[in-house]
Design a protein around this motif. Structure first.
Motif, PDB file in Angstrom:
ATOM      1  N   PHE A 133       0.886  -1.017   0.298  1.00  0.00           N
ATOM      2  CA  PHE A 133       0.132  -0.132  -0.089  1.00  0.00           C
ATOM      3  C   PHE A 133       1.108   0.879   0.333  1.00  0.00           C
ATOM      4  CE2 PHE A 133      -3.084   3.245   2.517  1.00  0.00           C
ATOM      5  CZ  PHE A 133      -3.469   3.069   1.506  1.00  0.00           C
ATOM      6  N   THR A 134       2.105   0.704   0.326  1.00  0.00           N
ATOM      7  CA  THR A 134       3.153   2.125   1.175  1.00  0.00           C
ATOM      8  C   THR A 134       3.383   2.440  -0.590  1.00  0.00           C
ATOM      9  OG1 THR A 134       3.660   1.282   3.163  1.00  0.00           O
ATOM     10  CG2 THR A 134       5.257   3.446   1.848  1.00  0.00           C
ATOM     11  N   LEU A 135       4.297   1.332  -0.902  1.00  0.00           N
ATOM     12  CA  LEU A 135       4.303   1.783  -2.092  1.00  0.00           C
ATOM     13  C   LEU A 135       3.578   2.141  -3.273  1.00  0.00           C
ATOM     14  CD1 LEU A 135       6.927  -1.662  -2.205  1.00  0.00           C
ATOM     15  CD2 LEU A 135       7.375   0.609  -2.292  1.00  0.00           C
ATOM     16  N   ARG A 136       2.538   2.357  -3.648  1.00  0.00           N
ATOM     17  CA  ARG A 136       1.176   2.008  -4.369  1.00  0.00           C
ATOM     18  C   ARG A 136       1.491   3.913  -4.157  1.00  0.00           C
ATOM     19  NH1 ARG A 136       2.117  -1.235  -8.323  1.00  0.00           N
ATOM     20  NH2 ARG A 136       0.902  -3.502  -8.425  1.00  0.00           N
ATOM     21  N   TRP A 162      -6.564  -5.908  -4.316  1.00  0.00           N
ATOM     22  CA  TRP A 162      -7.099  -5.073  -3.376  1.00  0.00           C
ATOM     23  C   TRP A 162      -6.580  -3.990  -2.777  1.00  0.00           C
ATOM     24  CZ3 TRP A 162      -7.048  -3.440   1.117  1.00  0.00           C
ATOM     25  CH2 TRP A 162      -6.611  -4.039   2.028  1.00  0.00           C
ATOM     26  N   VAL A 163      -5.471  -4.516  -3.011  1.00  0.00           N
ATOM     27  CA  VAL A 163      -4.354  -3.575  -2.405  1.00  0.00           C
ATOM     28  C   VAL A 163      -3.971  -2.511  -3.586  1.00  0.00           C
ATOM     29  CG1 VAL A 163      -2.089  -3.197  -1.038  1.00  0.00           C
ATOM     30  CG2 VAL A 163      -3.606  -4.820  -0.140  1.00  0.00           C
ATOM     31  N   SER A 164      -4.031  -3.165  -4.858  1.00  0.00           N
ATOM     32  CA  SER A 164      -3.399  -1.761  -5.698  1.00  0.00           C
ATOM     33  C   SER A 164      -3.997  -1.363  -5.852  1.00  0.00           C
ATOM     34  CB  SER A 164      -2.761  -2.995  -6.888  1.00  0.00           C
ATOM     35  OG  SER A 164      -1.317  -3.624  -6.636  1.00  0.00           O
ATOM     36  N   GLN A 165      -5.847  -1.791  -6.423  1.00  0.00           N
ATOM     37  CA  GLN A 165      -6.423  -1.255  -6.167  1.00  0.00           C
ATOM     38  C   GLN A 165      -6.910  -0.030  -5.867  1.00  0.00           C
ATOM     39  OE1 GLN A 165      -9.784  -2.599  -8.063  1.00  0.00           O
ATOM     40  NE2 GLN A 165     -10.795  -0.805  -8.751  1.00  0.00           N
ATOM     41  N   VAL A 166      -7.040   0.022  -3.722  1.00  0.00           N
ATOM     42  CA  VAL A 166      -6.502   1.117  -3.502  1.00  0.00           C
ATOM     43  C   VAL A 166      -5.404   2.409  -3.488  1.00  0.00           C
ATOM     44  CG1 VAL A 166      -7.004   1.904  -1.109  1.00  0.00           C
ATOM     45  CG2 VAL A 166      -8.463  -0.152  -1.429  1.00  0.00           C
ATOM     46  N   GLY A 167      -4.823   1.292  -3.108  1.00  0.00           N
ATOM     47  CA  GLY A 167      -3.110   2.203  -3.270  1.00  0.00           C
ATOM     48  C   GLY A 167      -3.173   3.438  -4.237  1.00  0.00           C
ATOM     49  N   MET A 168      -3.084   2.870  -5.626  1.00  0.00           N
ATOM     50  CA  MET A 168      -3.460   3.237  -7.068  1.00  0.00           C
ATOM     51  C   MET A 168      -3.924   3.866  -6.873  1.00  0.00           C
ATOM     52  SD  MET A 168      -1.700   0.590  -9.680  1.00  0.00           S
ATOM     53  CE  MET A 168      -3.257  -0.611  -9.823  1.00  0.00           C
ATOM     54  N   LEU A 169      -5.437   4.636  -6.200  1.00  0.00           N
ATOM     55  CA  LEU A 169      -6.614   5.451  -6.233  1.00  0.00           C
ATOM     56  C   LEU A 169      -6.164   7.128  -6.994  1.00  0.00           C
ATOM     57  CD1 LEU A 169      -9.460   5.292  -7.679  1.00  0.00           C
ATOM     58  CD2 LEU A 169     -10.086   5.598  -5.257  1.00  0.00           C
ATOM     59  N   ALA A 170      -5.052   7.720  -6.084  1.00  0.00           N
ATOM     60  CA  ALA A 170      -5.027   8.202  -5.885  1.00  0.00           C
ATOM     61  C   ALA A 170      -4.181   9.289  -6.966  1.00  0.00           C
ATOM     62  CB  ALA A 170      -3.929   8.908  -4.319  1.00  0.00           C
ATOM     63  N   SER A 199       4.065  15.781  -2.553  1.00  0.00           N
ATOM     64  CA  SER A 199       3.071  15.690  -2.193  1.00  0.00           C
ATOM     65  C   SER A 199       2.568  13.734  -1.935  1.00  0.00           C
ATOM     66  CB  SER A 199       1.753  16.529  -2.877  1.00  0.00           C
ATOM     67  OG  SER A 199       1.299  17.578  -2.711  1.00  0.00           O
ATOM     68  N   PHE A 200       2.895  13.443  -2.903  1.00  0.00           N
ATOM     69  CA  PHE A 200       2.920  12.145  -3.137  1.00  0.00           C
ATOM     70  C   PHE A 200       3.667  11.085  -1.772  1.00  0.00           C
ATOM     71  CE2 PHE A 200       1.032  12.568  -6.846  1.00  0.00           C
ATOM     72  CZ  PHE A 200      -0.361  10.773  -7.575  1.00  0.00           C
ATOM     73  N   ALA A 201       4.227  11.981  -2.268  1.00  0.00           N
ATOM     74  CA  ALA A 201       6.141  11.510  -0.874  1.00  0.00           C
ATOM     75  C   ALA A 201       5.765  12.118   0.454  1.00  0.00           C
ATOM     76  CB  ALA A 201       6.877  11.903  -1.049  1.00  0.00           C
ATOM     77  N   LEU A 202       4.131  12.976   0.585  1.00  0.00           N
ATOM     78  CA  LEU A 202       3.726  12.873   2.049  1.00  0.00           C
ATOM     79  C   LEU A 202       2.971  11.964   2.140  1.00  0.00           C
ATOM     80  CD1 LEU A 202       4.042  16.499   2.273  1.00  0.00           C
ATOM     81  CD2 LEU A 202       5.615  14.773   3.936  1.00  0.00           C
ATOM     82  N   LEU A 203       2.372  11.250   1.526  1.00  0.00           N
ATOM     83  CA  LEU A 203       0.800  10.494   1.088  1.00  0.00           C
ATOM     84  C   LEU A 203       1.282   9.215   1.361  1.00  0.00           C
ATOM     85  CD1 LEU A 203      -1.835  10.250   0.504  1.00  0.00           C
ATOM     86  CD2 LEU A 203      -1.527   9.955  -1.823  1.00  0.00           C
ATOM     87  N   GLY A 204       2.579   9.325   0.967  1.00  0.00           N
ATOM     88  CA  GLY A 204       3.453   7.768   0.949  1.00  0.00           C
ATOM     89  C   GLY A 204       3.620   7.510   3.194  1.00  0.00           C
ATOM     90  N   PHE A 205       3.750   8.738   3.115  1.00  0.00           N
ATOM     91  CA  PHE A 205       3.597   8.569   5.041  1.00  0.00           C
ATOM     92  C   PHE A 205       2.450   7.927   5.969  1.00  0.00           C
ATOM     93  CE2 PHE A 205       7.699  10.688   4.039  1.00  0.00           C
ATOM     94  CZ  PHE A 205       9.256   9.796   4.779  1.00  0.00           C
ATOM     95  N   PHE A 206       1.501   7.784   5.124  1.00  0.00           N
ATOM     96  CA  PHE A 206      -0.167   7.905   5.326  1.00  0.00           C
ATOM     97  C   PHE A 206      -0.066   6.665   6.343  1.00  0.00           C
ATOM     98  CE2 PHE A 206      -3.757   6.767   5.807  1.00  0.00           C
ATOM     99  CZ  PHE A 206      -4.483   7.432   6.414  1.00  0.00           C
ATOM    100  N   PRO A 207       0.214   5.338   5.630  1.00  0.00           N
ATOM    101  CA  PRO A 207       0.074   4.334   6.066  1.00  0.00           C
ATOM    102  C   PRO A 207       1.133   4.377   7.604  1.00  0.00           C
ATOM    103  CG  PRO A 207       0.349   4.294   4.006  1.00  0.00           C
ATOM    104  CD  PRO A 207       1.128   5.038   3.776  1.00  0.00           C
ATOM    105  N   LEU A 208       2.345   4.836   7.437  1.00  0.00           N
ATOM    106  CA  LEU A 208       3.665   4.726   8.648  1.00  0.00           C
ATOM    107  C   LEU A 208       2.625   5.532   9.413  1.00  0.00           C
ATOM    108  CD1 LEU A 208       7.081   5.236   7.037  1.00  0.00           C
ATOM    109  CD2 LEU A 208       5.928   2.970   7.128  1.00  0.00           C
TER     110      LEU A 208
END
Length: 725
Positions: A133-136, A162-170, A199-208
Motif C-alpha cells: 500500500f505504501t509503495l502504491r 485489492w491493495v493495488s486497487q486502493v493504493g493506486m487510486l490517488a 505531496s505523493f511522498a508525504l501521502l506515502g507516509f500516511f500508512p506509517l
C-alpha cells in the motif's frame, strides 16, 4: 514455461513492430484524439471495451505507455468514467503481471536464494499489504517493477489485487484529471511536478503514520484496565536466573540500568544444576571407563574399570559447585544486579509481587519486565508411571547421589538428544540400558545417516535401542517394575485389537527424557491474559501481548538451547531498555547445537532432509574423518563432515559434523555462515597440523575438487605439454 515466455516476447515485439508504441506517446495521443472521439461517438461501449482490454494488456506485459493511456481515459471519458475504467483495468493488469512473474520467476529465485526469499516471505506474510500500500501511494516507484518484484514473494493474489486497487487510486485520479485538460499538457513531467511528487511522498507516509496510531491505540486497548505508575522502582525486572535471565540482567547492569533479578531456586538455572554441566561431567567419566575397557585400541591392556558410582556423582556435584560462583548471587550483586530469592507473580503489567524465600513479601514496579523462567522435563501421561516412580534429567542427579553403583536395569524413555546422551553414559558406567523411542529412529531432527550412526554408537556402548516402540503403561509385579511397550510400524500385523504383541521390560529405574515443556504456571500470566499455548507467544522483538513485557529462553522457544537463551537475552535487554528508540528483530539465521553422545553430533543451518523439504536445489559435500591424520592418531576416525551448499556455489547453507570433537569444530562454519563467507575462504585459511580443525579445510577442499574447472585444466595440460617440447 518456455512457451509462455515466447508468447510474452512475441506480444511485446509485435507492439513495437506495428509502431503501436507511437500511439502511446503524448504526441501520438494528441494527434489521435479526434479520431478516437469519433469512434466513441459511434460505438461508445465498443470503445470502452477495447480501451479496457488494451490497458489490461499493456499493464500485464509491462509495456511502456500506461501513463499516456491514463491521460487518454480522462480525455475520452471524463474524470468519473475514466477513473472507474483505469482503476479496474490497471489493477487487473497489474495482478496479471504479478501472476506472470510468480509463475516464471519465483521457483528459480527460490532455488537460487532460498534463505533470502524465506525471510522476505515471512515479512510479507505479516506486513505485505501494508508495504505494498505504501509503495502504491508513491508513484516514484515504477509500478511495473513493483508487479515483477512482488510476484516472487508469497503475498496472496487477492491481497495484491485489492491493495493495488486502493493504493493506486490517488495517482490514477491525478493522471485521469490531467487527461481532461490534455490540450494544455506539454509533457508527462509537467504532470508530476516537484510539488506533486512531494505531496505523493508525504501521502506515502500516511500508512506509517496510521500504523503508529494503530500501535498507540493497541497499547491503550491492552493497558486500558490498568493504571500505569507515574514512577518506577526499577528500569527492568528479570524473572528467572537461568542463562536467559542471567545474561539479560548482566547486560542491563552493564548499561547502568537499575535491574532486579528474581529466582526462587538455584542460580544458574537448569543448565548449571540439572542439564548441561552435570550431564557432560557424567559423559566424561563414562568415556574414560569406555577407553579403559578398550585399552588395546591405544596399545594398552584392556582393563575393567573399578569405581564407586557414588564417587562419580560426588565429582559431578563438585564440578557444579566449582562453576556455581560464576552464576552466584554474590557475583551478580557485585556486577550491579539486585538479586532477590523468591517467587515472582504479576500484579499488573508493571508490578510484580515477590514471595521471598525467607518468608517476607515485596512489591516492585519496573518499566520493563523480562520473563526467563525456562522449561522443565515433560512427563508423559503413562498409566502406572506415578505409582512405579521415575526420574527425569532434573531429578536424577540428587536421587542417584547415594547409589554405590549405577542402576542395574535402566529404561530411558525417549530417543532425543537428552535420552541418547544419558543412555550411552549409563551403559558405559555399567547399567543394563534399554532405550525406547516410539519414532522410527533416534534423533529424528537429524539426517537418516546421522540417526543410524548415533544408534550404532549407542548399541556398541551396550544400549539396547528399541525404535518404533510405543510405551503403553508401567506396572509392578511381585515386587518388580515393568514398562509395557508395543511395537509400531507397518511390519507389525495384529490379529485383533486385543492381540497387541506387548513386551514387558523390567527396570530398577525409569528415566523420562521425552522433551521439555515451558514453565508457564505460577506467576500470573493467566491474570494478564498473555497467550501461552505451549510457550509464551512473542513477536519478532520478543514482546508479549504487553509491549513492556518480554520473554527469552526456553519459555519462548523456538530452540531450547542455552546458547539460544543467551542470544535472545541480548535482544530482550536492548529492546526492553532502548526499544522506544530502536528495536531489533531476533536473528535466528545461524543457530548451532551439539548432541554430546560419543562421537558427538553437531549441526548448524539446514541438513539434507530440511533442504529437500524446502525445495532447495542443493548439493552435498562429504568428508570422512578416516582420512584425517589427527583422527587416525587418536584411533577416533569414525565420523564425517557433511556440508549443504546451493548447486554450483560455495555458500554454506548448513553443516553436520559427526566426530569426537564435533562441537569444537563447528564454530569455524558458524562464523563463515554468520558473515557470508564461503568454503573457498575456509580452504584459503591456514589450519595447524595435525589438528581436528583441518577436517574443515579438507571438507572445503572436497567441494573445490568437485568443482574443478575441467576445461581450464585441460588447456593447462596442453600448455605444460607444449612447454616440455
Amino acid at each position: 514455461m518456455i512457451k509462455r515466455i515466447l508468447l510474452i516476447l512475441i506480444l511485446a515485439a509485435s507492439f513495437f513492430y506495428f509502431d503501436l508504441n507511437e500511439l502511446l506517446t503524448l504526441e501520438g495521443l494528441k494527434n489521435s484524439m479526434d479520431q478516437f472521439s469519433q469512434y466513441k461517438a459511434q460505438s461508445p461501449l465498443l470503445v470502452i471495451g477495447v480501451f479496457f482490454l488494451l490497458y489490461v494488456l499493456v499493464t500485464a506485459i509491462s509495456l511502456p505507455g500506461a501513463a499516456v493511456l491514463t491521460l487518454a481515459a480522462g480525455a475520452l471519458f471524463g474524470l468519473a468514467e475514466g477513473l472507474l475504467i483505469v482503476s479496474f483495468a490497471s489493477s487487473i493488469g497489474a495482478t496479471l503481471a504479478f501472476l506472470t512473474s510468480r509463475y516464471l520467476l519465483r521457483d528459480t529465485i527460490k532455488q537460487r536464494f532460498p534463505e533470502r526469499l524465506a525471510a522476505i516471505d515471512t515479512g510479507v506474510e505479516k506486513e505485505g499489504a501494508f508495504y505494498l500500500f505504501t509503495l502504491r501511494l508513491v508513484p516514484i516507484f515504477p509500478f511495473f517493477l513493483i508487479n515483477l518484484l512482488m510476484g516472487v514473494t508469497a503475498i496472496k493474489a487477492w491481497t495484491y489485487y485489492w491493495v493495488s486497487q486502493v493504493g493506486m487510486l490517488a495517482g490514477t485520479f491525478v493522471f485521469v484529471n490531467a487527461g481532461t485538460q490534455l490540450a494544455q499538457i506539454d509533457s508527462l513531467s509537467g504532470i508530476l511536478s516537484f510539488n506533486l511528487l512531494v505531496s505523493f511522498a508525504l501521502l506515502g507516509f500516511f500508512p506509517l503514520i496510521a500504523k503508529g496510531i494503530l500501535t498507540v491505540l493497541k497499547k491503550r486497548r491492552v493497558y486500558k484496565n490498568y493504571s500505569k505508575p507515574k514512577k518506577f522502582d526499577r528500569n527492568m525486572i528479570v524473572i528467572g536466573a537461568g542463562a536467559g535471565g542471567l545474561v539479560t540482567s548482566y547486560i542491563a547492569a552493564t548499561v547502568r540500568a537499575k535491574v532486579t533479578l528474581i529466582e526462587a531456586g538455584e542460580m544458574g538455572g537448569d543448565c548449571l544444576n540439572y542439564g548441561c554441566v552435570p550431564s557432560k561431567a557424567l559423559i566424561k567419566s563414562a568415556k574414560i571407563a569406555e577407553q579403559m575397557r578398550n585399552g588395546e585400541r591405544y596399545g594398552l591392556e584392556n582393563t575393567s574399570p573399578e569405581f564407586s558410582f557414588k564417587n562419580v556423582m560426588t565429582r559431578i556435584h563438585k564440578i557444579i559447585a566449582d562453576i556455581a560462583p560464576n552464576d552466584s548471587v554474590e557475583r551478580y550483586t557485585d556486577l550491579g544486579v539486585e538479586v532477590l530469592k523468591g517467587y515472582a507473580k504479576f500484579i499488573d503489567p508493571w508490578t510484580v509481587e515477590i514471595a521471598l524465600n525467607d518468608g517476607g513479601t515485596q512489591r516492585l514496579t519496573a518499566r520493563t519486565i523480562v520473563i526467563a523462567t525456562g522449561a522443565r522435563p515433560f512427563i508423559p501421561d503413562l498409566q502406572g508411571l506415578e505409582e512405579t516412580s521415575y526420574v527425569t534429567s532434573d531429578t536424577i542427579w540428587n536421587k542417584f547421589t547415594e547409589l554405590d553403583e549405577a542402576p542395574k536395569k535402566l529404561v530411558v524413555l525417549g530417543g532425543g538428544p537428552i535420552g541418547s546422551e544419558l543412555a550411552q553414559a549409563f551403559a558405559r558406567l555399567g547399567s543394563n540400558v534399554t532405550q525406547i523411542e516410539r519414532g522410527a529412529r533416534l534423533m529424528k531432527k537429524e539426517d537418516v545417516e546421522v540417526s543410524e550412526f548415533a544408534q550404532k554408537a549407542l548399541t556398541e556402548s551396550g544400549v539396547n535401542v528399541l525404535t518404533s516402540h510405543q510405551a503403553i503403561r508401567c506396572e509392578a509385579r511381585d515386587g518388580k517394575k515393568f514398562i509395557i511397550v508395543e511395537p509400531q510400524g507397518e511390519s507389525i500385523v495384529k490379529k485383533s485389537s486385543t492381540d497387541k504383541q506387548e513386551i514387558a521390560i523390567e527396570y530398577d529405574e525409569l528415566l523420562c527424557a521425552v522433551g521439555r515443556s515451558a514453565r508457564l504456571e505460577g506467576y500470573g500470566l493467566e491474570t494478564l491474559g498473555i497467550e501461552t499455548e505451549r510457550t509464551i507467544e512473542t513477536d519478532d522483538y520478543l514482546e508479549t501481548l504487553y509491549p513492556n513485557i518480554y520473554a527469552a529462553g526456553d519459555v519462548v522457544g523456538p530452540y531450547q538451547f542455552t546458547q539460544v537463551a543467551s542470544h535472545q537475552a541480548w535482544y530482550a535487554a536492548v529492546n526492553g531498555l532502548f526499544g522506544h528508540l530502536k528495536k531489533f528483530k531476533v536473528d535466528y539465521r545461524v543457530i548451532p547445537w551439539t548432541t554430546f553422545i560419543d562421537p558427538e553430533v553437531a549441526r548448524v543451518g539446514l541438513n539434507e532432509q530440511e533442504a529437500i523439504e524446502k525445495g532447495i536445489d542443493f548439493e552435498i559435500t562429504h568428508y570422512d574423518f578416516k582420512d584425517l591424520d589427527r583422527a587416525v592418531t587418536e584411533s577416533a576416525n569414525d565420523g564425517f563432515i557433511k556440508v549443504i551448499t546451493p548447486k554450483g556455489k560455495d555458500k554454506i547453507l548448513g553443516v553436520t559434523i559427526v566426530a569426537e570433537h564435533a562441537g569444537d569444530l563447528m564454530p569455524e562454519f558458524i562464523l563463515a555462515m554468520k558473515h557470508g563467507l564461503g568454503l573457498n575462504k575456509i580452504l584459503g585459511t591456514i589450519h595447524m597440523y595435525p589438528t581436528w580443525a583441518e577436517g574443515n579445510k579438507y571438507a572445503a577442499g572436497e567441494w573445490k575438487r568437485n568443482h574443478a574447472p575441467e576445461t581450464v585444466l585441460s588447456w593447462l595440460e596442453k600448455y605444460h605439454t607444449w612447454r616440455r617440447g
